[in-house]
Write a protein that holds these residues in place. Structure first.
Motif, PDB file in Angstrom:
ATOM      1  N   MET A 134      36.162  43.234  47.703  1.00  0.00           N
ATOM      2  CA  MET A 134      36.682  44.396  48.417  1.00  0.00           C
ATOM      3  C   MET A 134      35.615  45.462  48.612  1.00  0.00           C
ATOM      4  O   MET A 134      35.703  46.260  49.546  1.00  0.00           O
ATOM      5  CB  MET A 134      37.910  44.973  47.708  1.00  0.00           C
ATOM      6  CG  MET A 134      39.146  44.075  47.743  1.00  0.00           C
ATOM      7  SD  MET A 134      39.553  43.351  49.356  1.00  0.00           S
ATOM      8  CE  MET A 134      39.817  44.824  50.355  1.00  0.00           C
ATOM      9  N   LYS A 163      29.720  42.145  42.754  1.00  0.00           N
ATOM     10  CA  LYS A 163      31.038  41.565  42.473  1.00  0.00           C
ATOM     11  C   LYS A 163      31.261  41.421  40.970  1.00  0.00           C
ATOM     12  O   LYS A 163      31.371  40.303  40.453  1.00  0.00           O
ATOM     13  CB  LYS A 163      31.154  40.187  43.152  1.00  0.00           C
ATOM     14  CG  LYS A 163      30.890  40.226  44.662  1.00  0.00           C
ATOM     15  CD  LYS A 163      30.837  38.837  45.261  1.00  0.00           C
ATOM     16  CE  LYS A 163      30.043  38.795  46.543  1.00  0.00           C
ATOM     17  NZ  LYS A 163      30.704  39.322  47.732  1.00  0.00           N
ATOM     18  N   TYR A 218      33.793  41.707  39.145  1.00  0.00           N
ATOM     19  CA  TYR A 218      35.019  41.037  38.701  1.00  0.00           C
ATOM     20  C   TYR A 218      34.818  39.534  38.597  1.00  0.00           C
ATOM     21  O   TYR A 218      35.471  38.867  37.800  1.00  0.00           O
ATOM     22  CB  TYR A 218      36.172  41.314  39.665  1.00  0.00           C
ATOM     23  CG  TYR A 218      36.793  42.685  39.511  1.00  0.00           C
ATOM     24  CD1 TYR A 218      36.198  43.671  38.751  1.00  0.00           C
ATOM     25  CD2 TYR A 218      37.991  42.977  40.140  1.00  0.00           C
ATOM     26  CE1 TYR A 218      36.774  44.921  38.624  1.00  0.00           C
ATOM     27  CE2 TYR A 218      38.577  44.233  40.019  1.00  0.00           C
ATOM     28  CZ  TYR A 218      37.962  45.194  39.268  1.00  0.00           C
ATOM     29  OH  TYR A 218      38.547  46.419  39.154  1.00  0.00           O
ATOM     30  N   LEU A 243      39.514  38.871  47.680  1.00  0.00           N
ATOM     31  CA  LEU A 243      40.049  39.917  46.799  1.00  0.00           C
ATOM     32  C   LEU A 243      39.007  40.440  45.817  1.00  0.00           C
ATOM     33  O   LEU A 243      39.135  41.554  45.311  1.00  0.00           O
ATOM     34  CB  LEU A 243      41.271  39.390  46.033  1.00  0.00           C
ATOM     35  CG  LEU A 243      42.483  39.067  46.909  1.00  0.00           C
ATOM     36  CD1 LEU A 243      43.627  38.530  46.056  1.00  0.00           C
ATOM     37  CD2 LEU A 243      42.930  40.303  47.681  1.00  0.00           C
ATOM     38  N   ILE A 244      37.991  39.631  45.530  1.00  0.00           N
ATOM     39  CA  ILE A 244      36.935  40.079  44.615  1.00  0.00           C
ATOM     40  C   ILE A 244      35.788  40.704  45.412  1.00  0.00           C
ATOM     41  O   ILE A 244      34.793  41.149  44.845  1.00  0.00           O
ATOM     42  CB  ILE A 244      36.439  38.884  43.774  1.00  0.00           C
ATOM     43  CG1 ILE A 244      37.598  38.126  43.152  1.00  0.00           C
ATOM     44  CG2 ILE A 244      35.480  39.303  42.679  1.00  0.00           C
ATOM     45  CD1 ILE A 244      38.403  38.929  42.177  1.00  0.00           C
TER      46      ILE A 244
END
Lengths: 446, 446
Positions: B423, B170, B172, B420-421
């Protein structure tokens, strides 16, 4: 701020039941779209092969000020609307400005941006008219994700052409579209004639919204029972987005204020128009003096450096000729991270309003936009989309003017989306790898 | 649903002003933490070197039912609270269940999860006590991002040890932490003795929350003017999270219902406790019969397959001995995508409640969790965090039972965060690359 309210919500019963059609109130109506071959003025039915019929009627409607929002659409709006109107106490403090700054937070939509406001009705009208498949283009992917979800809600198949540079920069957005069952293709692709022509001429082409639009239209017009949908530019898209400004108007009343300045970022115009038009109607009808500022990227400055003339809406020339401020439909914008603003032209309503000096425009450099985005993130806790950073930069500029003059102006901007899927852009910013791009018209401009 | 309300918000004046301390109402209080060397019962002041003093007092408080939320913390809560209580009409329809399903949507917090509810007060108390630096661990990064933001709000420097597998899965989330100015290090690292020992023994170690906690505690105790903060497990963290359940209680009243079943995913227990305890107090005090279900991953099943005994909270054994359901502090959980649930033990309050059969637990396999997450996403438009998918899976199981029996049970679950992080996890799911992991105690269990 302990006794002051920070966020204003409307009860679901107060969510608007009608969209606002500014065309009815414009003294100088937008010029009509033309058939590119014959130069004849187009009528709604000329667009029926491409768009759902009701959307074509909305596109040309210059008489009805209010358009009913279908009940099924309002039911879906309830999943995330009203979005909060927020008093940006944190940002005001960080800037040391006497201005009162408010923002409408469209980033709380489940898809992360305002785009769902139009995706839902577009999918709805397609469904109502018996359509089975929808196509579209997307830049950063905010629109594509929204259409993918809306299509799923109404049982439609969705095919999305995503601008190649964004497809590569923002892989999570592609994943989101796929989670909702959409087919996603990087554009330009070899799956359409338009794509093949572009790739043959420029094999390293990174794509643009204009190119992706050509591909999506071509797919729609060559596929049975399929319609094309568009995420901005067109008047019916902006109509749907007026739900933002109509809510904000009620919420500003709850806050006991009225905006002196309204600001939004500008790609094709639906975000800007959606926020501005409900307030602009009071300028037109009642002589209010609110200023409306569209914030566009310096590298794609159709409003500040474009020409007002008839042009195509897409790269291949599949669309009607539209009277717009444009950089030329063959203009390829620089690879800025604000993919949603990489479009050569402005919608016909906004173009006419700018021509008539009822709205203003400013251009913002990429690094200035991210500077503003980081100030905002650290003050308000929300990481803004690169597109929205442009609106924030323009807001900060106005707030800093208030600091100089001591004026307590009321500034309202639209936070059109969050940047959680755009973190690679922030990584580049912090690593010092972002650059500013100048606008160079060059030979592609015409 | 046109005339039915989908989302319930509280006005800011109704945001809770006190947290609920269930320890005051428990008949069997949690057993005390022990000094690992002397086995003596610890007092709050024994933890002052590690945590802010007020947090230590909250940790041990077994007498005050209500703890005031400081005004500065409530001001920051206003940035995103109340979060909506949502009637999941879409999910009910997709399942064809007569159950009434509600969820509390903590994913609308600007950091994307409930974690900010405790990060804000933890940073606040540190600031009040003159602390300059804070350290912490994070798994998926939801807690680390929240602490990074909270630290920035109160002008503290933050150093975060992120579990290596999540750091890589992850990226992001790391970017988000850095956007708020935090230093992020993948754990195990060579920057601490604990990290060096682990890497020397197991060079390919992918990290775990237990390991990252050891590193963060070590940094805090060897750095001047620095305190450690924790994102779950401890009683004071759960205390702060009761703001979720307290809001939900008021919002359920607005909806005219009361839950028969309350469900939340389970890592260390603060999300589960925060949602459950305000409702559980009515079971304890008034004899209500609501069921409380903790949903844990099948690969890390401390509640359903762990032992109740004293154990360390971290891998290296820096913490006090805590009376908990545990898989053993040297247990390394499988690399599931729900990084926030990869922890070997359960907080002391939840452990006691489970022992006393006041709550229940179920274990969910990874693929079942994502199946549920996709059903939810397509029905409600929100892509859930992998952790939250476990709660959704348990909810769907209960709703399906209602479908069989025809019972209109009221089920409330906590949507602790969005995905959303995460995906890349969904990409793996759709590509068929996800696997289920069995729990194997093995020799690391003790």
């Amino acid at each position: 701020m302990s006794n002051k309210i920070k966020r204003f919500f409307l009860p679901e019963s107060e969510i608007p039941t009608q969209w606002y059609n500014i065309q009815a109130d414009m003294v100088n109506k937008p010029l009509p779209p033309l058939n590119p071959a014959t130069k004849e003025v187009l009528k709604p039915e000329d667009l029926f092969p491409i768009f759902a019929e009701e959307l074509c009627r909305q596109e040309f409607d210059q008489t009805h000020r209010w358009i009913d929002i279908p009940e099924e659409v309002r039911d879906m709006y309830k999943y995330y609307r009203s979005t909060p109107l927020v008093r940006a106490y944190g940002l005001e403090k960080a800037l040391g400005t006497p201005a009162h700054i408010y923002f409408k937070n469209e980033s709380v939509s489940p898809m992360g941006s305002h785009k769902l406001n139009s995706a839902i009705p577009q999918a709805y009208y397609c469904k109502q008219e018996g359509v089975k498949n929808v196509t579209t283009e997307t830049g950063a992917g905010q629109w594509g994700a929204s259409l993918a979800y809306a299509a799923k809600l109404f049982g439609l198949e969705a095919a999305v052409y995503q601008v190649k540079i964004s497809y590569e920069q923002k892989p999570y957005r592609r994943s989101i579209m796929q989670t909702f069952g959409a087919q996603v293709t990087a554009s330009p692709s070899m799956s359409t004639r338009a794509g093949k022509d572009i790739l043959t001429a420029t094999p390293s082409h990174q794509g643009s919204l204009g190119t992706a639009i050509s591909e999506a239209i071509e797919l729609a017009t060559t596929t049975p029972n399929c319609k094309y949908t568009l995420g901005s530019v067109l008047s019916h898209v902006t109509l749907h987005q007026t739900v933002i400004g109509l809510e904000a108007e009620k919420q500003m009343k709850m806050a006991g204020e009225y905006p002196d300045i309204v600001i939004a970022c500008f790609g094709g115009g639906s975000n800007f128009g959606g926020m501005s038009f409900p307030f602009l109607r009071h300028n037109i009808l009642e002589g209010k003096k609110t200023r409306f500022i569209a914030a566009e990227p310096a590298s794609c400055p159709k409003l500040t450096k474009g020409e007002f003339r008839y042009d195509f809406g897409d790269e291949a020339g599949y669309t009607p000729l539209l009277p717009m401020f444009t950089l030329g439909h063959k203009f390829t914008p620089a690879n800025i991270h604000a993919g949603g603003l990489r479009y050569h032209g402005a919608g016909v309503i906004v173009s006419q309003l700018l021509k008539d000096k009822l709205i203003e425009a400013v251009d913002i450099q990429q690094i200035e936009a991210f500077n503003a985005g980081v100030i905002f993130a650290r003050a308000e806790g929300i990481i803004p989309a690169p597109e929205s950073c442009h609106a924030i930069a323009a807001t900060i500029n106005e707030a800093n003017k208030c600091k100089e003059t001591g004026e307590e102006k009321v500034i309202l901007f639209n936070l059109s989306g969050h940047g959680l899927i755009d973190m690679s852009a922030y990584d580049n910013y912090f690593a010092g790898n972002l650059v500013n791009y100048s606008y160079e018209p060059g030979e592609n401009a015409k």
